[in-house]
Design a protein around this motif. Sequence first.
Motif, PDB file in Angstrom:
ATOM      1  N   GLU A  10     -10.227  -6.536 -52.376  1.00 24.44           N
ATOM      2  CA  GLU A  10     -11.408  -5.964 -53.022  1.00 24.44           C
ATOM      3  C   GLU A  10     -11.942  -6.970 -54.035  1.00 24.44           C
ATOM      4  OE1 GLU A  10     -10.956  -2.831 -55.910  1.00 24.44           O
ATOM      5  OE2 GLU A  10      -8.787  -3.084 -55.937  1.00 24.44           O
ATOM      6  N   TYR A  11     -13.231  -6.856 -54.357  1.00 21.09           N
ATOM      7  CA  TYR A  11     -13.808  -7.693 -55.398  1.00 21.09           C
ATOM      8  C   TYR A  11     -13.594  -7.050 -56.760  1.00 21.09           C
ATOM      9  CZ  TYR A  11     -16.237 -11.074 -52.448  1.00 21.09           C
ATOM     10  OH  TYR A  11     -16.532 -12.095 -51.589  1.00 21.09           O
ATOM     11  N   ARG A  12     -13.321  -7.870 -57.763  1.00 17.30           N
ATOM     12  CA  ARG A  12     -13.277  -7.448 -59.162  1.00 17.30           C
ATOM     13  C   ARG A  12     -14.336  -8.234 -59.940  1.00 17.30           C
ATOM     14  NH1 ARG A  12      -9.107  -3.688 -61.094  1.00 17.30           N
ATOM     15  NH2 ARG A  12      -8.234  -2.900 -59.140  1.00 17.30           N
ATOM     16  N   HIS A  13     -14.986  -7.555 -60.869  1.00  9.55           N
ATOM     17  CA  HIS A  13     -16.054  -8.149 -61.665  1.00  9.55           C
ATOM     18  C   HIS A  13     -15.515  -8.635 -63.008  1.00  9.55           C
ATOM     19  CE1 HIS A  13     -19.346  -7.369 -64.800  1.00  9.55           C
ATOM     20  NE2 HIS A  13     -19.617  -8.535 -64.251  1.00  9.55           N
ATOM     21  N   PHE A  14     -15.923  -9.858 -63.389  1.00 10.60           N
ATOM     22  CA  PHE A  14     -15.543 -10.428 -64.683  1.00 10.60           C
ATOM     23  C   PHE A  14     -16.801 -10.950 -65.385  1.00 10.60           C
ATOM     24  CE2 PHE A  14     -11.923 -10.760 -61.895  1.00 10.60           C
ATOM     25  CZ  PHE A  14     -10.855 -10.341 -62.684  1.00 10.60           C
ATOM     26  N   ASP A  15     -17.063 -10.431 -66.571  1.00  9.82           N
ATOM     27  CA  ASP A  15     -18.146 -10.929 -67.413  1.00  9.82           C
ATOM     28  C   ASP A  15     -17.604 -12.133 -68.186  1.00  9.82           C
ATOM     29  OD1 ASP A  15     -20.021 -11.467 -69.416  1.00  9.82           O
ATOM     30  OD2 ASP A  15     -20.511  -9.361 -69.721  1.00  9.82           O
ATOM     31  N   ILE A  16     -18.116 -13.331 -67.875  1.00  5.27           N
ATOM     32  CA  ILE A  16     -17.573 -14.551 -68.485  1.00  5.27           C
ATOM     33  C   ILE A  16     -18.499 -15.127 -69.564  1.00  5.27           C
ATOM     34  CG2 ILE A  16     -16.197 -15.122 -66.451  1.00  5.27           C
ATOM     35  CD1 ILE A  16     -18.335 -17.186 -65.686  1.00  5.27           C
ATOM     36  N   THR A  17     -19.347 -14.272 -70.145  1.00  5.20           N
ATOM     37  CA  THR A  17     -20.282 -14.722 -71.182  1.00  5.20           C
ATOM     38  C   THR A  17     -19.549 -15.388 -72.345  1.00  5.20           C
ATOM     39  OG1 THR A  17     -21.823 -12.932 -70.626  1.00  5.20           O
ATOM     40  CG2 THR A  17     -22.106 -14.018 -72.758  1.00  5.20           C
ATOM     41  N   ASN A  18     -18.537 -14.700 -72.888  1.00  9.01           N
ATOM     42  CA  ASN A  18     -17.798 -15.248 -74.039  1.00  9.01           C
ATOM     43  C   ASN A  18     -17.006 -16.498 -73.659  1.00  9.01           C
ATOM     44  OD1 ASN A  18     -18.754 -13.204 -75.700  1.00  9.01           O
ATOM     45  ND2 ASN A  18     -16.983 -11.881 -75.333  1.00  9.01           N
ATOM     46  N   ILE A  19     -16.497 -16.537 -72.447  1.00  6.58           N
ATOM     47  CA  ILE A  19     -15.760 -17.712 -71.984  1.00  6.58           C
ATOM     48  C   ILE A  19     -16.684 -18.924 -71.904  1.00  6.58           C
ATOM     49  CG2 ILE A  19     -14.603 -18.713 -69.978  1.00  6.58           C
ATOM     50  CD1 ILE A  19     -13.324 -15.993 -69.487  1.00  6.58           C
ATOM     51  N   LEU A  20     -17.883 -18.731 -71.370  1.00  4.27           N
ATOM     52  CA  LEU A  20     -18.845 -19.836 -71.278  1.00  4.27           C
ATOM     53  C   LEU A  20     -19.237 -20.339 -72.658  1.00  4.27           C
ATOM     54  CD1 LEU A  20     -21.186 -18.582 -68.410  1.00  4.27           C
ATOM     55  CD2 LEU A  20     -19.540 -20.452 -68.290  1.00  4.27           C
ATOM     56  N   SER A  21     -19.383 -19.412 -73.614  1.00  6.56           N
ATOM     57  CA  SER A  21     -19.732 -19.801 -74.985  1.00  6.56           C
ATOM     58  C   SER A  21     -18.616 -20.632 -75.597  1.00  6.56           C
ATOM     59  CB  SER A  21     -19.994 -18.543 -75.822  1.00  6.56           C
ATOM     60  OG  SER A  21     -20.279 -18.877 -77.158  1.00  6.56           O
ATOM     61  N   ALA A  22     -17.375 -20.211 -75.388  1.00 10.18           N
ATOM     62  CA  ALA A  22     -16.237 -20.964 -75.924  1.00 10.18           C
ATOM     63  C   ALA A  22     -16.129 -22.335 -75.276  1.00 10.18           C
ATOM     64  CB  ALA A  22     -14.945 -20.170 -75.707  1.00 10.18           C
ATOM     65  N   TYR A  23     -16.366 -22.397 -73.971  1.00 13.31           N
ATOM     66  CA  TYR A  23     -16.322 -23.680 -73.257  1.00 13.31           C
ATOM     67  C   TYR A  23     -17.386 -24.626 -73.801  1.00 13.31           C
ATOM     68  CZ  TYR A  23     -16.638 -27.105 -69.482  1.00 13.31           C
ATOM     69  OH  TYR A  23     -16.687 -28.277 -68.764  1.00 13.31           O
ATOM     70  N   SER A  24     -18.584 -24.106 -74.025  1.00 13.19           N
ATOM     71  CA  SER A  24     -19.681 -24.924 -74.534  1.00 13.19           C
ATOM     72  C   SER A  24     -19.369 -25.466 -75.924  1.00 13.19           C
ATOM     73  CB  SER A  24     -20.970 -24.098 -74.572  1.00 13.19           C
ATOM     74  OG  SER A  24     -22.042 -24.840 -75.094  1.00 13.19           O
ATOM     75  N   SER A  25     -18.746 -24.652 -76.752  1.00 12.71           N
ATOM     76  CA  SER A  25     -18.411 -25.086 -78.117  1.00 12.71           C
ATOM     77  C   SER A  25     -17.402 -26.222 -78.111  1.00 12.71           C
ATOM     78  CB  SER A  25     -17.851 -23.899 -78.910  1.00 12.71           C
ATOM     79  OG  SER A  25     -18.829 -22.891 -79.067  1.00 12.71           O
ATOM     80  N   VAL A  26     -16.441 -26.164 -77.197  1.00 14.73           N
ATOM     81  CA  VAL A  26     -15.382 -27.169 -77.143  1.00 14.73           C
ATOM     82  C   VAL A  26     -15.850 -28.452 -76.465  1.00 14.73           C
ATOM     83  CG1 VAL A  26     -13.112 -27.707 -76.164  1.00 14.73           C
ATOM     84  CG2 VAL A  26     -13.534 -25.480 -77.223  1.00 14.73           C
ATOM     85  N   HIS A  27     -16.607 -28.295 -75.366  1.00 10.17           N
ATOM     86  CA  HIS A  27     -16.952 -29.458 -74.543  1.00 10.17           C
ATOM     87  C   HIS A  27     -18.380 -29.975 -74.763  1.00 10.17           C
ATOM     88  CE1 HIS A  27     -13.243 -29.230 -72.153  1.00 10.17           C
ATOM     89  NE2 HIS A  27     -13.362 -27.923 -72.270  1.00 10.17           N
ATOM     90  N   GLY A  28     -19.190 -29.229 -75.508  1.00 12.76           N
ATOM     91  CA  GLY A  28     -20.550 -29.677 -75.771  1.00 12.76           C
ATOM     92  C   GLY A  28     -21.442 -29.661 -74.558  1.00 12.76           C
ATOM     93  N   ALA A  29     -21.105 -28.888 -73.554  1.00  9.59           N
ATOM     94  CA  ALA A  29     -21.906 -28.771 -72.331  1.00  9.59           C
ATOM     95  C   ALA A  29     -22.267 -27.314 -72.118  1.00  9.59           C
ATOM     96  CB  ALA A  29     -21.125 -29.295 -71.129  1.00  9.59           C
ATOM     97  N   SER A  30     -23.470 -27.059 -71.641  1.00 16.05           N
ATOM     98  CA  SER A  30     -23.926 -25.686 -71.475  1.00 16.05           C
ATOM     99  C   SER A  30     -23.185 -24.954 -70.371  1.00 16.05           C
ATOM    100  CB  SER A  30     -25.435 -25.656 -71.186  1.00 16.05           C
ATOM    101  OG  SER A  30     -25.717 -26.361 -69.980  1.00 16.05           O
ATOM    102  N   MET A  31     -22.693 -25.713 -69.394  1.00 16.11           N
ATOM    103  CA  MET A  31     -21.944 -25.102 -68.304  1.00 16.11           C
ATOM    104  C   MET A  31     -21.044 -26.130 -67.641  1.00 16.11           C
ATOM    105  SD  MET A  31     -24.946 -24.623 -65.407  1.00 16.11           S
ATOM    106  CE  MET A  31     -26.089 -23.819 -66.553  1.00 16.11           C
ATOM    107  N   PRO A  32     -19.938 -25.700 -67.065  1.00 19.35           N
ATOM    108  CA  PRO A  32     -19.043 -26.637 -66.378  1.00 19.35           C
ATOM    109  C   PRO A  32     -19.568 -26.995 -64.996  1.00 19.35           C
ATOM    110  CG  PRO A  32     -18.201 -24.420 -66.184  1.00 19.35           C
ATOM    111  CD  PRO A  32     -19.414 -24.330 -67.085  1.00 19.35           C
ATOM    112  N   GLU A  33     -19.094 -28.108 -64.468  1.00 18.61           N
ATOM    113  CA  GLU A  33     -19.445 -28.473 -63.098  1.00 18.61           C
ATOM    114  C   GLU A  33     -18.836 -27.483 -62.102  1.00 18.61           C
ATOM    115  OE1 GLU A  33     -21.351 -30.904 -61.977  1.00 18.61           O
ATOM    116  OE2 GLU A  33     -21.751 -31.895 -63.910  1.00 18.61           O
TER     117      GLU A  33
END
Length: 260
Positions: free
Chosen positions: A200-223
Motif C-alpha cells: 500500500e502507499y503511505r503519505h509523508f509530508d516532507i515540508t519540514n524535512i526540505l526546510s531543514a535540508y535547505s538550511s544545512v546545505h544551502g540548496a532549495s532542493m536535493p538532486e
Amino acid sequence: MKKQKLAVIFAALLTMVGFSSCLNGENDPTVYPQELMKVNGIAGYYTFTSAYGYTITPLNMSALSDLSLGSYAIVQYSYDSSLLEWNESKDVTIQNVVGIKEGGTVSQAPGDNAGNAPLYAISSSMAQPMYFDKYNLFIPVTYYYKSSSDKDDLQAELNSHSFVLYYNPNDTEAIDGKLLLRLRHKVTDTEAKREDYGTEYRHFDITNILSAYSSVHGASMPEKIVIEFEKSQSSSYDKVASEKVEIDYKSLFEETSTNK
C-alpha cells in the motif's frame, strides 16, 4: 460502487495511473482514469483535486457517503471524453476510491527502538515512490501482515502498522545533493505470526524535512531522495539488512513553477 474494504492492496491495483478505453467497444468515448488525488470536503460530499490542478466532482456522491478518507486517495473515475477534456474540472462517475494512510516524519536519527518490523520492499516494477507535489511524498511499502478471513480482525491487523521517516541533517552517510531519509516500520504486536505480505502507499509530508535540508546545505532542493529501510525475507526482525532506494527529485520540479 463497490467500496474498497482492505488497506493492503497489491501494487498493480495502485499504479495503473492513466487512461484506458471502455471494454464495450473501440468507439465508446468513455475513459477510466486512475490517479493520485487530493481529497477535499467531508464524508457525504467529497471532491478530488489532481496534481495538474483540475477538480473532479462525483455524480454518484451518495456512493461515497460511508467513506472516511484522509488527505489523499487513489481515485478511479469515468467520463465521456468526447465532451470533456482530461485537464478540465468536471463532473464524473466514481468507480473506486482507495484512501492513503498517513506516515510520520521526525527530524532526527532513528533510535534503537525506532522500528521493530522489517519490510519486504518499498518499490518494485509495479509500484514506485511518487509525488503529488514537491512537499508530498508517497512511498509504496510492501510489508508482512497476518491475514484473516474475518474483516474486523484483518482491519485491526492492518491498523497495527505504522511508518515514520527520519531525517538527520548531520547523517554521516549523507552525500552532497542527496537527501537521505530512513524509513522505520513498527507493529503493535510483535508476537503475531505474519506470513503474508501486501503493498500500500503511505503519505509523508516532507515540508519540514526540505526546510531543514535547505538550511544545512544551502540548496532549495536535493538532486535525489534516498530512502534507507530495513528489509528481510521473513517477518523476523532478527534478520534485517539495510537497503536503499534512490529516486529522482529535483529534475521533476525545478522547471515547474507551480511546485516551487
